[in-house]
Design a protein around this motif. Structure first.
Motif, PDB file in Angstrom:
ATOM      1  N   UNK A   1       2.777  -7.961   9.378  1.00 24.12           N
ATOM      2  CA  UNK A   1       3.294  -7.095  10.442  1.00 24.12           C
ATOM      3  C   UNK A   1       4.664  -6.536  10.062  1.00 24.12           C
ATOM      4  N   UNK A   2       5.526  -7.395   9.524  1.00 25.89           N
ATOM      5  CA  UNK A   2       6.856  -6.946   9.100  1.00 25.89           C
ATOM      6  C   UNK A   2       6.762  -5.968   7.925  1.00 25.89           C
ATOM      7  N   UNK A   3       5.858  -6.246   6.990  1.00 24.64           N
ATOM      8  CA  UNK A   3       5.644  -5.333   5.854  1.00 24.64           C
ATOM      9  C   UNK A   3       5.241  -3.947   6.360  1.00 24.64           C
ATOM     10  N   UNK A   4       4.322  -3.927   7.324  1.00 25.84           N
ATOM     11  CA  UNK A   4       3.817  -2.640   7.837  1.00 25.84           C
ATOM     12  C   UNK A   4       4.902  -1.852   8.551  1.00 25.84           C
ATOM     13  N   UNK A   5       5.837  -2.566   9.184  1.00 23.93           N
ATOM     14  CA  UNK A   5       6.870  -1.905   9.990  1.00 23.93           C
ATOM     15  C   UNK A   5       8.111  -1.522   9.184  1.00 23.93           C
TER      16      UNK A   5
ATOM     17  N   UNK B   1       9.212  -0.232   5.441  1.00 23.91           N
ATOM     18  CA  UNK B   1       8.904   0.220   4.090  1.00 23.91           C
ATOM     19  C   UNK B   1      10.124   0.009   3.203  1.00 23.91           C
ATOM     20  N   UNK B   2      10.048  -1.046   2.378  1.00 23.02           N
ATOM     21  CA  UNK B   2      11.189  -1.410   1.528  1.00 23.02           C
ATOM     22  C   UNK B   2      10.663  -1.917   0.198  1.00 23.02           C
ATOM     23  N   UNK B   3      11.560  -1.980  -0.789  1.00 24.47           N
ATOM     24  CA  UNK B   3      11.210  -2.721  -2.007  1.00 24.47           C
ATOM     25  C   UNK B   3      11.175  -4.210  -1.642  1.00 24.47           C
ATOM     26  N   UNK B   4      10.158  -4.913  -2.146  1.00 22.31           N
ATOM     27  CA  UNK B   4       9.938  -6.285  -1.670  1.00 22.31           C
ATOM     28  C   UNK B   4      11.118  -7.208  -1.993  1.00 22.31           C
ATOM     29  N   UNK B   5      11.792  -6.982  -3.133  1.00 24.76           N
ATOM     30  CA  UNK B   5      12.929  -7.838  -3.478  1.00 24.76           C
ATOM     31  C   UNK B   5      14.054  -7.681  -2.447  1.00 24.76           C
ATOM     32  N   UNK B   6      14.313  -6.445  -2.051  1.00 28.60           N
ATOM     33  CA  UNK B   6      15.328  -6.189  -1.024  1.00 28.60           C
ATOM     34  C   UNK B   6      14.907  -6.742   0.328  1.00 28.60           C
TER      35      UNK B   6
ATOM     36  N   UNK C   1      10.005  -4.371  -7.345  1.00 25.76           N
ATOM     37  CA  UNK C   1      10.163  -3.037  -6.767  1.00 25.76           C
ATOM     38  C   UNK C   1       8.935  -2.593  -5.969  1.00 25.76           C
ATOM     39  N   UNK C   2       7.944  -3.458  -5.820  1.00 25.81           N
ATOM     40  CA  UNK C   2       6.748  -3.091  -5.052  1.00 25.81           C
ATOM     41  C   UNK C   2       7.145  -2.724  -3.624  1.00 25.81           C
ATOM     42  N   UNK C   3       6.464  -1.746  -3.052  1.00 25.81           N
ATOM     43  CA  UNK C   3       6.741  -1.321  -1.680  1.00 25.81           C
ATOM     44  C   UNK C   3       6.018  -2.240  -0.698  1.00 25.81           C
ATOM     45  N   UNK C   4       6.763  -2.717   0.290  1.00 24.74           N
ATOM     46  CA  UNK C   4       6.200  -3.699   1.226  1.00 24.74           C
ATOM     47  C   UNK C   4       5.003  -3.135   1.988  1.00 24.74           C
TER      48      UNK C   4
END
Ligand SMILES: [Zn+2]
Length: 288
Positions: A156-160, A162-167, A195-198
């Motif tokens: 749910x947080x990933x969907x809401x 959009x960030x690089x996963x490390x950040x 750097x993958x996008x959440x």
């Protein structure tokens, strides 16, 4: 900076050593050490320490109705203080307890001293009503605990966001307790690019990250619980963190480093990016 496993193990050691001790005084040594005005620290005088807990990277000293929230930041430590000197080196604040007679029949009048080396002076103490602690600064903005967040919650947080996963992993408002080292180790364990996008990781990616969080935190806790004090980050066993140029313990590829938002991020190309070398294409390099 100490992360969840280091803080958690330290909280457990402090509980074992200081639970039941009665607070007689709280002394800040700098103007910035105590971040709150109300309630006053004296509301906890005469109260026994119930225990030391943790939320995110914060230590929670529970004196019943009043609690102290302690943040160590980069170089802060909460140490047993037997000297009680008037001007302790790097001293930020001191919790003084009523003397007790130990099992060795000696009088123990030790205290807990918050120290911070260096000149940043960012470590600090918040005195709060325990009943409102979760909804008061500094804990009110924290995301769910890294060790217990579920894959559904993370998806749910990933969907809401959009960030690089490390950040994302390092952002305490997203999930609480992860710093640079754990973020590096979690991405490597989950076999995903830092750097993958959440949003693109989706539910399957959230499951991989939750599994990796639990594994890396369990390993960190197991190590920290063998220690008598808090480790420094270079001591902690790591697969990729601070291992630039070393061999990946999984595949043997060379661990790489890339600069991102002022941080050095470590990763294994074979395990995490299909062999691709990540370029520093953030704006951070132009701001230095
Ligand atoms: Zn590898």
């Amino acid at each position: 900076m100490p992360e969840m496993p280091e803080i958690q193990a330290h909280a457990e050691r402090l509980t074992a050593e200081f639970a039941g001790r009665v607070l007689t005084k709280f002394t800040p040594f700098t103007f910035t050490a105590l971040k709150t005005a109300v309630p006053g620290p004296d509301t906890a005088y005469g109260e026994a320490l119930r225990g030391v807990g943790r939320r995110g990277k914060y230590l929670l000293l529970d004196f019943g109705a009043t609690s102290f929230v302690v943040h160590l930041m980069q170089g802060g430590r909460l140490l047993v203080d037997t000297k009680l000197s008037a001007k302790p080196r790097g001293g930020q604040a001191r919790f003084v307890f009523a003397p007790v007679v130990g099992d060795d029949d000696k009088i123990h009048n030790d205290a807990l001293l918050l120290t911070e080396q260096g000149s940043e002076r960012r470590a600090g103490v918040w005195c709060v009503d325990t009943a409102n602690m979760a909804t008061s600064p500094p804990l009110d903005k924290l995301g769910p605990e890294a060790a217990t967040i579920t894959a559904e919650e993370l998806a749910t947080l990933f969907a809401a966001n959009s960030m690089r996963v490390h950040g994302f992993l390092r952002d305490q408002r997203m999930i609480a307790g992860v710093g640079r080292r754990l973020a590096n180790e979690v991405c490597h364990t989950a076999r995903i690019s830092p750097f993958a996008n959440t949003r693109k990781l989706g539910a399957p990616g959230a499951q991989q990250v939750v599994d990796a969080l639990q594994q890396c935190i369990a390993e960190g806790l197991a190590y920290e619980r063998t220690r008598g004090d808090m480790s420094s980050s270079k001591d902690r066993p790591s697969a990729v963190h601070a291992q630039t140029g070393e061999r990946c313990p999984v595949c043997g590829d060379t661990i790489r480093a890339v600069s991102y938002s002022g941080y050095t991020v470590n990763y294994c190309p074979t395990c995490q990016t299909d062999g691709k070398i990540l370029a520093d294409n953030t704006t951070s390099k132009f701001l230095k």
